[in-house]
Design a protein around this motif. Sequence first.
Motif, short mmCIF file in Angstrom:
data_model
loop_
_atom_site.label_atom_id
_atom_site.label_comp_id
_atom_site.label_asym_id
_atom_site.label_seq_id
_atom_site.Cartn_x
_atom_site.Cartn_y
_atom_site.Cartn_z
N PHE A 115 0.88 -1.38 -0.09
CA PHE A 115 0.03 -0.08 0.05
C PHE A 115 0.87 1.35 0.03
CE2 PHE A 115 0.76 -0.92 4.66
CZ PHE A 115 1.00 0.50 4.98
N ALA A 116 0.12 2.28 -0.31
CA ALA A 116 1.11 3.48 -0.31
C ALA A 116 0.20 4.63 0.58
CB ALA A 116 1.09 4.22 -1.87
N LEU A 117 0.95 5.41 1.18
CA LEU A 117 0.23 6.79 1.74
C LEU A 117 0.42 7.87 1.02
CD1 LEU A 117 1.91 6.24 5.26
CD2 LEU A 117 -0.35 5.22 4.58
N THR A 118 -0.74 8.70 1.19
CA THR A 118 -0.68 10.07 0.60
C THR A 118 -1.02 10.79 1.93
OG1 THR A 118 -3.15 10.16 0.25
CG2 THR A 118 -1.99 9.39 -1.59
N THR A 119 -0.40 12.19 1.81
CA THR A 119 -0.57 13.37 2.76
C THR A 119 -0.75 14.68 2.17
OG1 THR A 119 -0.10 14.16 4.78
CG2 THR A 119 1.64 13.59 3.25
N ASN A 120 -1.74 15.34 2.53
CA ASN A 120 -1.88 16.83 2.15
C ASN A 120 -2.31 17.50 3.53
OD1 ASN A 120 -4.29 15.80 2.34
ND2 ASN A 120 -5.23 16.90 0.52
N SER A 121 -2.12 18.89 3.26
CA SER A 121 -2.33 19.95 4.25
C SER A 121 -3.32 20.88 3.88
CB SER A 121 -1.14 20.38 4.76
OG SER A 121 -0.14 19.60 5.11
N CYS A 122 -3.94 21.56 4.67
CA CYS A 122 -4.73 22.71 4.61
C CYS A 122 -5.24 23.26 5.55
CB CYS A 122 -6.13 22.34 3.62
SG CYS A 122 -7.26 21.52 4.73
N THR A 123 -5.63 24.58 5.31
CA THR A 123 -6.04 25.52 6.48
C THR A 123 -7.41 26.13 6.38
OG1 THR A 123 -3.63 26.26 6.92
CG2 THR A 123 -5.44 27.56 7.98
N SER A 124 -8.38 25.79 7.25
CA SER A 124 -9.56 26.16 7.57
C SER A 124 -9.77 27.59 7.24
CB SER A 124 -10.49 25.67 8.52
OG SER A 124 -10.04 26.16 9.66
N ARG A 125 -11.00 28.36 7.02
CA ARG A 125 -11.17 29.47 7.25
C ARG A 125 -11.19 30.29 8.59
NH1 ARG A 125 -16.36 30.79 3.04
NH2 ARG A 125 -15.45 29.93 1.34
N ALA A 126 -11.13 29.16 9.57
CA ALA A 126 -11.16 29.71 10.86
C ALA A 126 -9.71 29.51 11.56
CB ALA A 126 -11.95 28.80 11.80
N THR A 127 -8.72 29.47 10.24
CA THR A 127 -7.36 29.13 10.44
C THR A 127 -6.78 27.87 11.34
OG1 THR A 127 -7.25 30.52 12.71
CG2 THR A 127 -6.68 31.69 10.44
N GLU A 128 -7.42 26.91 11.32
CA GLU A 128 -7.14 25.51 11.84
C GLU A 128 -6.52 24.79 10.95
OE1 GLU A 128 -11.35 24.45 12.50
OE2 GLU A 128 -11.12 24.80 14.78
N SER A 129 -5.48 24.30 11.39
CA SER A 129 -4.66 23.44 10.36
C SER A 129 -4.98 22.02 10.44
CB SER A 129 -2.84 23.47 11.08
OG SER A 129 -2.63 24.71 10.89
N TYR A 130 -4.95 21.36 9.02
CA TYR A 130 -5.44 19.77 9.00
C TYR A 130 -4.11 19.50 8.09
CZ TYR A 130 -10.16 21.14 10.64
OH TYR A 130 -10.94 21.52 11.43
N VAL A 131 -4.03 17.98 8.41
CA VAL A 131 -3.08 17.28 7.73
C VAL A 131 -3.69 15.76 7.41
CG1 VAL A 131 -0.94 16.14 7.47
CG2 VAL A 131 -1.05 18.38 8.47
N ARG A 132 -4.02 15.49 6.38
CA ARG A 132 -4.89 13.95 6.10
C ARG A 132 -3.65 12.99 5.77
NH1 ARG A 132 -9.36 15.26 3.27
NH2 ARG A 132 -7.80 15.50 1.55
N VAL A 133 -3.67 11.88 6.57
CA VAL A 133 -2.82 10.71 5.93
C VAL A 133 -3.69 9.77 5.39
CG1 VAL A 133 -1.17 9.14 6.73
CG2 VAL A 133 -1.05 11.32 7.56
N THR A 134 -3.64 9.12 4.27
CA THR A 134 -4.60 8.36 3.67
C THR A 134 -3.78 7.11 3.26
OG1 THR A 134 -5.79 10.10 2.96
CG2 THR A 134 -6.32 8.02 1.93
N ALA A 135 -4.22 5.88 3.60
CA ALA A 135 -3.45 4.64 3.11
C ALA A 135 -4.27 4.08 1.77
CB ALA A 135 -3.55 3.65 4.11
#
Length: 146
Positions: free
Chosen positions: A42-62
């Motif tokens: 399997f492989a992992l992907t990851t990406n980041s974003c910041t919400s309008r409320a300036t909350e940071s998000y990082v998603r790690v997906t298998a």
Amino acid sequence: MVLVLDPQYVPTRQVFTDTIIHDIYLQVKEDVNACLHLTYKFALTTNSCTSRATESYVRVTACFISLHWKLQSYVCKHRLYLSHTGANNVAVLLSAFNEWEILSNPPLVTENASNKVVASSEAGCNPHICCYAQTLNLAAQKYLLH
């Protein structure tokens, strides 16, 4: 998993959040872990974003191909309470590896940002592949602006 409730009993919001949803999460996590450990690669992907409320998000997906030749993907981690630095991204990756019992050196596909390159290297992901679509988009934008 089928949730059966007594019609005479209406659970409170606290029961839902502390018990029912938690139990469902644990069952789904067990099922996902079983799938990940049954797959050859399997492989992992990851990406980041910041919400309008300036909350940071990082998603790690298998992501992987199942034994029945169907593409499967599961989000293993999502939310970063700190900034998107390389060190913080490493912490998210290592936390996901630990929580989901991912062995060392998984392949990783990321955005082209330098913090992702640092995170991939420090987390021991091999190979690290930058997103081709983002690379193509950046090249097209650079060409169109000149």
